[in-house]
Design an enzyme around this catalytic site. Structure first.
Site, PDB file in Angstrom:
ATOM      1  N   HIS A  61     -14.295 -43.414 -25.330  1.00  0.00           N
ATOM      2  CA  HIS A  61     -14.377 -44.788 -24.854  1.00  0.00           C
ATOM      3  C   HIS A  61     -13.402 -45.579 -25.476  1.00  0.00           C
ATOM      4  O   HIS A  61     -13.262 -46.194 -26.452  1.00  0.00           O
ATOM      5  CB  HIS A  61     -15.625 -45.420 -25.124  1.00  0.00           C
ATOM      6  CG  HIS A  61     -16.037 -46.605 -24.534  1.00  0.00           C
ATOM      7  ND1 HIS A  61     -17.303 -47.007 -24.369  1.00  0.00           N
ATOM      8  CD2 HIS A  61     -15.319 -47.607 -24.098  1.00  0.00           C
ATOM      9  CE1 HIS A  61     -17.087 -48.366 -23.629  1.00  0.00           C
ATOM     10  NE2 HIS A  61     -16.056 -48.819 -23.644  1.00  0.00           N
ATOM     11  N   HIS A  63      -9.886 -48.208 -24.161  1.00  0.00           N
ATOM     12  CA  HIS A  63      -9.171 -49.138 -23.212  1.00  0.00           C
ATOM     13  C   HIS A  63      -7.614 -49.374 -23.445  1.00  0.00           C
ATOM     14  O   HIS A  63      -7.379 -49.665 -24.431  1.00  0.00           O
ATOM     15  CB  HIS A  63      -9.496 -50.700 -23.228  1.00  0.00           C
ATOM     16  CG  HIS A  63     -10.985 -50.948 -22.752  1.00  0.00           C
ATOM     17  ND1 HIS A  63     -11.736 -51.127 -21.717  1.00  0.00           N
ATOM     18  CD2 HIS A  63     -12.245 -50.651 -23.771  1.00  0.00           C
ATOM     19  CE1 HIS A  63     -12.932 -50.903 -21.819  1.00  0.00           C
ATOM     20  NE2 HIS A  63     -13.352 -50.808 -23.073  1.00  0.00           N
ATOM     21  N   PHE A  64      -6.935 -48.492 -22.685  1.00  0.00           N
ATOM     22  CA  PHE A  64      -5.410 -48.637 -22.862  1.00  0.00           C
ATOM     23  C   PHE A  64      -4.816 -49.533 -22.143  1.00  0.00           C
ATOM     24  O   PHE A  64      -3.491 -49.523 -22.205  1.00  0.00           O
ATOM     25  CB  PHE A  64      -4.988 -47.206 -22.632  1.00  0.00           C
ATOM     26  CG  PHE A  64      -5.304 -46.204 -23.842  1.00  0.00           C
ATOM     27  CD1 PHE A  64      -5.745 -46.457 -25.020  1.00  0.00           C
ATOM     28  CD2 PHE A  64      -4.665 -44.710 -23.725  1.00  0.00           C
ATOM     29  CE1 PHE A  64      -5.881 -45.818 -26.117  1.00  0.00           C
ATOM     30  CE2 PHE A  64      -4.790 -43.786 -24.657  1.00  0.00           C
ATOM     31  CZ  PHE A  64      -5.310 -44.225 -25.793  1.00  0.00           C
ATOM     32  N   ASN A  95     -10.972 -50.558 -16.431  1.00  0.00           N
ATOM     33  CA  ASN A  95     -10.813 -52.146 -16.355  1.00  0.00           C
ATOM     34  C   ASN A  95      -9.356 -52.530 -16.507  1.00  0.00           C
ATOM     35  O   ASN A  95      -9.210 -53.010 -17.306  1.00  0.00           O
ATOM     36  CB  ASN A  95     -11.795 -52.747 -17.194  1.00  0.00           C
ATOM     37  CG  ASN A  95     -11.606 -52.757 -18.550  1.00  0.00           C
ATOM     38  OD1 ASN A  95     -11.044 -51.786 -19.226  1.00  0.00           O
ATOM     39  ND2 ASN A  95     -12.211 -53.673 -19.381  1.00  0.00           N
ATOM     40  N   HIS A 233     -21.811 -47.860 -25.898  1.00  0.00           N
ATOM     41  CA  HIS A 233     -22.066 -48.606 -26.873  1.00  0.00           C
ATOM     42  C   HIS A 233     -23.290 -49.335 -26.972  1.00  0.00           C
ATOM     43  O   HIS A 233     -23.546 -50.628 -26.887  1.00  0.00           O
ATOM     44  CB  HIS A 233     -20.914 -49.709 -26.871  1.00  0.00           C
ATOM     45  CG  HIS A 233     -20.427 -50.301 -25.822  1.00  0.00           C
ATOM     46  ND1 HIS A 233     -21.487 -50.686 -24.636  1.00  0.00           N
ATOM     47  CD2 HIS A 233     -19.405 -50.723 -24.830  1.00  0.00           C
ATOM     48  CE1 HIS A 233     -21.112 -51.385 -23.781  1.00  0.00           C
ATOM     49  NE2 HIS A 233     -19.563 -51.265 -23.754  1.00  0.00           N
ATOM     50  N   ASP A 306     -14.599 -47.734 -28.407  1.00  0.00           N
ATOM     51  CA  ASP A 306     -14.529 -48.856 -27.392  1.00  0.00           C
ATOM     52  C   ASP A 306     -13.254 -49.653 -27.884  1.00  0.00           C
ATOM     53  O   ASP A 306     -13.133 -50.715 -27.970  1.00  0.00           O
ATOM     54  CB  ASP A 306     -15.934 -49.883 -27.468  1.00  0.00           C
ATOM     55  CG  ASP A 306     -15.698 -50.769 -26.404  1.00  0.00           C
ATOM     56  OD1 ASP A 306     -14.908 -50.597 -25.434  1.00  0.00           O
ATOM     57  OD2 ASP A 306     -16.678 -51.510 -26.261  1.00  0.00           O
ATOM     58  N   HIS A 310      -6.367 -56.496 -27.732  1.00  0.00           N
ATOM     59  CA  HIS A 310      -5.907 -57.959 -27.423  1.00  0.00           C
ATOM     60  C   HIS A 310      -4.862 -58.394 -28.074  1.00  0.00           C
ATOM     61  O   HIS A 310      -4.677 -57.940 -29.377  1.00  0.00           O
ATOM     62  CB  HIS A 310      -7.063 -59.029 -27.187  1.00  0.00           C
ATOM     63  CG  HIS A 310      -8.259 -58.417 -26.310  1.00  0.00           C
ATOM     64  ND1 HIS A 310      -8.289 -58.320 -24.969  1.00  0.00           N
ATOM     65  CD2 HIS A 310      -9.717 -57.941 -26.771  1.00  0.00           C
ATOM     66  CE1 HIS A 310      -9.444 -57.999 -24.508  1.00  0.00           C
ATOM     67  NE2 HIS A 310     -10.151 -57.791 -25.566  1.00  0.00           N
ATOM     68  N   PHE A 324     -13.511 -60.772 -25.704  1.00  0.00           N
ATOM     69  CA  PHE A 324     -14.359 -59.838 -26.445  1.00  0.00           C
ATOM     70  C   PHE A 324     -13.546 -58.521 -26.576  1.00  0.00           C
ATOM     71  O   PHE A 324     -12.960 -58.168 -25.605  1.00  0.00           O
ATOM     72  CB  PHE A 324     -15.582 -59.407 -25.383  1.00  0.00           C
ATOM     73  CG  PHE A 324     -16.603 -60.546 -25.280  1.00  0.00           C
ATOM     74  CD1 PHE A 324     -17.756 -60.459 -26.266  1.00  0.00           C
ATOM     75  CD2 PHE A 324     -16.677 -61.240 -24.163  1.00  0.00           C
ATOM     76  CE1 PHE A 324     -18.572 -61.518 -26.000  1.00  0.00           C
ATOM     77  CE2 PHE A 324     -17.586 -62.087 -23.756  1.00  0.00           C
ATOM     78  CZ  PHE A 324     -18.513 -62.297 -24.873  1.00  0.00           C
TER      79      PHE A 324
HETATM   80  O1  DOR Z   1     -15.832 -56.302 -26.252  1.00  0.00           O
HETATM   81  C1  DOR Z   1     -15.455 -55.457 -25.198  1.00  0.00           C
HETATM   82  N1  DOR Z   1     -14.126 -55.388 -24.701  1.00  0.00           N
HETATM   83  N2  DOR Z   1     -16.444 -55.142 -24.660  1.00  0.00           N
HETATM   84  C2  DOR Z   1     -16.319 -54.633 -23.355  1.00  0.00           C
HETATM   85  O2  DOR Z   1     -17.161 -54.076 -22.799  1.00  0.00           O
HETATM   86  C3  DOR Z   1     -14.926 -54.527 -22.570  1.00  0.00           C
HETATM   87  C4  DOR Z   1     -13.847 -54.537 -23.559  1.00  0.00           C
HETATM   88  C5  DOR Z   1     -12.567 -54.917 -23.356  1.00  0.00           C
HETATM   89  O3  DOR Z   1     -12.052 -54.352 -22.179  1.00  0.00           O
HETATM   90  O4  DOR Z   1     -11.804 -55.853 -23.875  1.00  0.00           O
HETATM   91 ZN    ZN Z   2     -15.396 -50.494 -23.296  1.00  0.00          ZN
END
Ligand code: DOR
Ligand code: ZN
Length: 431
Positions: A61, A63-64, A95, A233, A306, A310, A324
């Site tokens: 899990h 996010h790249f 996403n 998560h 996860d 950012h 988030f």
């Molecule tokens: O904290 C999070 N960030 N939860 C998520 O479900 C998505 C993720 C994100 O893509 O930043």
């Molecule tokens: Zn996620």
């Protein structure tokens, strides 16, 4: 391709539940031999010096952010962060912008991972077009393009009818559904766990029930459709209870927990610390205790980060406005060791199982094992090594870690993918 010999390590076999001293010989990117006193007539020898030689860790899990949000992370920087964190493979969430809901985006992600040339990147495809929760994606086509699972992670699938249909199709296609469990009418407007701390801080809360209602719904749909369901998560004691009960009844459900959810509580938000803003939110002591118990008794199968990078600018705003997410790849092993293995919540083999064979089984991957003939994906872990977390040293573009300044013990020192050293902390003698 040349030979690589790993000498003097303690080999971890999570499938068999054993740790034993052995050398490993790697040839042409594959494991050629495992045994005592192996010799290599040519090639490179790495003296592992009694450290743990684990199958390459898999983070199912992350996010790249590519395509679309390259300022946060790219597949290249994410791959470097993964290698530095001891991960030889990741599954990346859809996403992105555009959303990974079609063949072109899945192929693009795979091509970019190939170019980065460090670790294995397995794309997760969107469950619905644009992850809008309305129409299903072309699941068979996405599988053919290389998707390993379906998820609208980051966004809940609010319609039970859509989720049921998605599970019916996913089951036919033969891939699992990964569910981001969040009931949107309950979580709407919330920015942290709903409880005492949110009241003290005057911030709108996300109740535990927002997660648990969807965990219950999706378990029911998994049971009726027979579709393998993986709960992303997990953050609450109530979710753990539901998953435990479903597993006992034979529902094909699996679950993951993140290092931040088994380590931190909503108290980390005090001071309006946006590094601690994450979805699902950090919960309470009771929830953390329940998650650890669920790790220990096998209710939770997987530890996944996860990893959600950012930019500093995006996070350096009022708490309510910040996005988030927190980075996780480069602190995961240290947190697993410091918070779970050293205190005895999990044995080293059990911890490694949740980072290797279990995610591999859920995603249908051949990875996660050390076996003659398998890809030589290996992580070397030094259980005694300590460091203080310093986000400025991360290979990730993200600096959004709530663990800055925390002392960790038990760290990856080398990462090998298909026989190639993709990360070396510089502590091993290489000749
Ligand atoms: O904290 C999070 N960030 N939860 C998520 O479900 C998505 C993720 C994100 O893509 O930043
Ligand atoms: Zn996620």
């Amino acid at each position: 391709m040349h030979k690589l010999l790993l000498k003097g390590g303690l080999v971890v076999d999570p499938a068999a539940g054993e740790i034993f001293p052995a050398d490993i010989l790697i040839e042409k990117g594959k494991i050629a031999a495992i045994g005592q006193d192996l010799e290599a007539s040519e090639g490179t020898v790495i003296d592992v010096g009694g450290r743990l030689v684990s199958p390459g860790l898999i983070d199912m899990h992350v996010h790249f952010r590519e395509p679309g949000f390259e300022a946060k992370e790219t597949i290249a920087t994410g791959s470097r962060a993964a290698a530095r964190g001891g991960f030889t493979a990741v599954a990346c969430m859809p996403n992105t912008d555009p959303v990974a809901d079609n063949r072109a985006v899945i192929s693009y992600i795979r091509a970019r991972a190939e170019q980065a040339g460090l670790i294995k990147v397995y794309p997760v495809a969107a469950l619905t077009r644009g992850s809008r929760g309305e129409e299903l994606t072309e699941m068979a086509d996405l599988k053919e393009a290389g998707a390993v699972a379906f998820s609208d992670d980051g966004r809940p699938v609010s319609s039970a009818a859509v989720m049921r249909r998605a599970m019916q199709y996913a089951r036919m296609v033969g891939l699992p559904v990964i569910s981001h469990c969040e009931e949107p009418t309950l979580s709407a407007g919330g920015v942290m766990h709903e409880g005492y701390m949110s009241t003290v801080l005057g911030l709108p809360g996300i109740p535990a029930a927002a997660e648990e209602i969807m965990v219950a719904r999706d378990i029911i749909l998994s049971e009726h459709t027979g579709c393998p369901l993986h709960i992303a998560h997990v953050s609450t004691a109530g979710s753990v209870r539901l998953i435990r009960e479903a597993k006992a009844r034979g529902v094909p459900v699996t679950a993951e927990v993140t290092p931040h959810h088994f380590t931190l509580t909503d108290r980390a938000v005090a001071g309006y610390n946006t590094s601690a803003k994450v979805n699902p939110p950090l919960r309470t002591e009771e929830d953390v205790a329940a998650l650890k118990e669920a790790l220990a008794d096998g209710t939770i199968d997987v530890i996944a980060t996860d990893h959600a990078p950012h930019t500093v600018e995006e996070k350096d705003v009022e708490f309510q406005l910040a996005p988030f997410g927190m980075v996780g790849l480069e602190t995961a092993v240290g947190l697993v060791w410091t918070e779970l293995v050293i205190p005895g919540v999990l044995s080293p083999v059990e911890a490694i199982r949740k980072l290797t064979v279990n995610p591999a089984r859920i995603l249908g991957l051949q990875d996660g094992v050390i076996r003659v003939g398998a890809d030589a994906d290996i992580t070397i872990i030094d259980p005694g090594l300590t460091e203080v977390v310093d986000p400025s040293t991360f290979a990730s573009k993200g600096r959004n870690s709530p663990f800055s300044g925390k002392k960790l013990q038990g760290l990856p020192v080398a990462t090998i993918v298909r026989g190639r050293l993709v990360y070396d902390r510089g502590l091993l003698a290489v000749t």
